[in-house]
Motif scaffolding. Sequence first.
Motif, mmCIF file in Angstrom:
data_model
loop_
_atom_site.group_PDB
_atom_site.id
_atom_site.type_symbol
_atom_site.label_atom_id
_atom_site.label_comp_id
_atom_site.label_asym_id
_atom_site.label_seq_id
_atom_site.Cartn_x
_atom_site.Cartn_y
_atom_site.Cartn_z
ATOM 1 N N GLU A 1 0.815 -1.214 0.000
ATOM 2 C CA GLU A 1 0.000 0.000 0.000
ATOM 3 C C GLU A 1 0.848 1.264 0.000
ATOM 4 O OE1 GLU A 1 -2.399 -0.534 3.471
ATOM 5 O OE2 GLU A 1 -3.615 -2.096 2.531
ATOM 6 N N SER A 2 2.065 1.192 0.506
ATOM 7 C CA SER A 2 2.979 2.331 0.552
ATOM 8 C C SER A 2 4.019 2.156 -0.538
ATOM 9 C CB SER A 2 3.679 2.410 1.911
ATOM 10 O OG SER A 2 2.724 2.548 2.938
ATOM 11 N N PRO A 3 4.490 3.265 -1.144
ATOM 12 C CA PRO A 3 5.390 3.127 -2.288
ATOM 13 C C PRO A 3 6.740 2.474 -1.997
ATOM 14 C CG PRO A 3 4.770 5.432 -1.944
ATOM 15 C CD PRO A 3 4.141 4.631 -0.864
ATOM 16 N N ASP B 1 12.148 -1.721 -3.616
ATOM 17 C CA ASP B 1 13.090 -1.023 -4.485
ATOM 18 C C ASP B 1 12.480 -0.910 -5.869
ATOM 19 O OD1 ASP B 1 15.074 -0.853 -2.501
ATOM 20 O OD2 ASP B 1 15.770 -2.879 -2.975
ATOM 21 N N LEU B 2 12.782 0.185 -6.544
ATOM 22 C CA LEU B 2 12.339 0.359 -7.928
ATOM 23 C C LEU B 2 13.108 -0.598 -8.829
ATOM 24 C CD1 LEU B 2 12.195 4.256 -8.114
ATOM 25 C CD2 LEU B 2 10.292 2.674 -7.827
ATOM 26 N N LEU B 3 12.447 -1.031 -9.896
ATOM 27 C CA LEU B 3 13.126 -1.882 -10.869
ATOM 28 C C LEU B 3 14.182 -1.065 -11.592
ATOM 29 C CD1 LEU B 3 10.083 -3.752 -12.425
ATOM 30 C CD2 LEU B 3 11.807 -4.701 -10.909
#
Length: 72
Positions: free
Chosen positions: A39-41, A68-70
């Motif tokens: 639910e949280s980025p 982590d972002l891809l």
Amino acid sequence: KIDEITGGNLDYEIEFFTTQADAEDLTIENGLESPYTNESPFNQTLFVRATDVNNGCVSFTELELEIDLLPV
């Protein structure tokens, strides 16, 4: 993470919840579904209910998700 929580003990049933109150509410029989979308980025705390299937004893802990972002 389930093996870390249980120490590999197969006698524990593990369920994850978004609130501590839900984890501690034993009338809620099913935790979050897998796969789970946070639910949280970038981070979120999940609350864990561990139930010993042999005697019904219940324990609780927390699990901090770090997202982590891809890579581009």
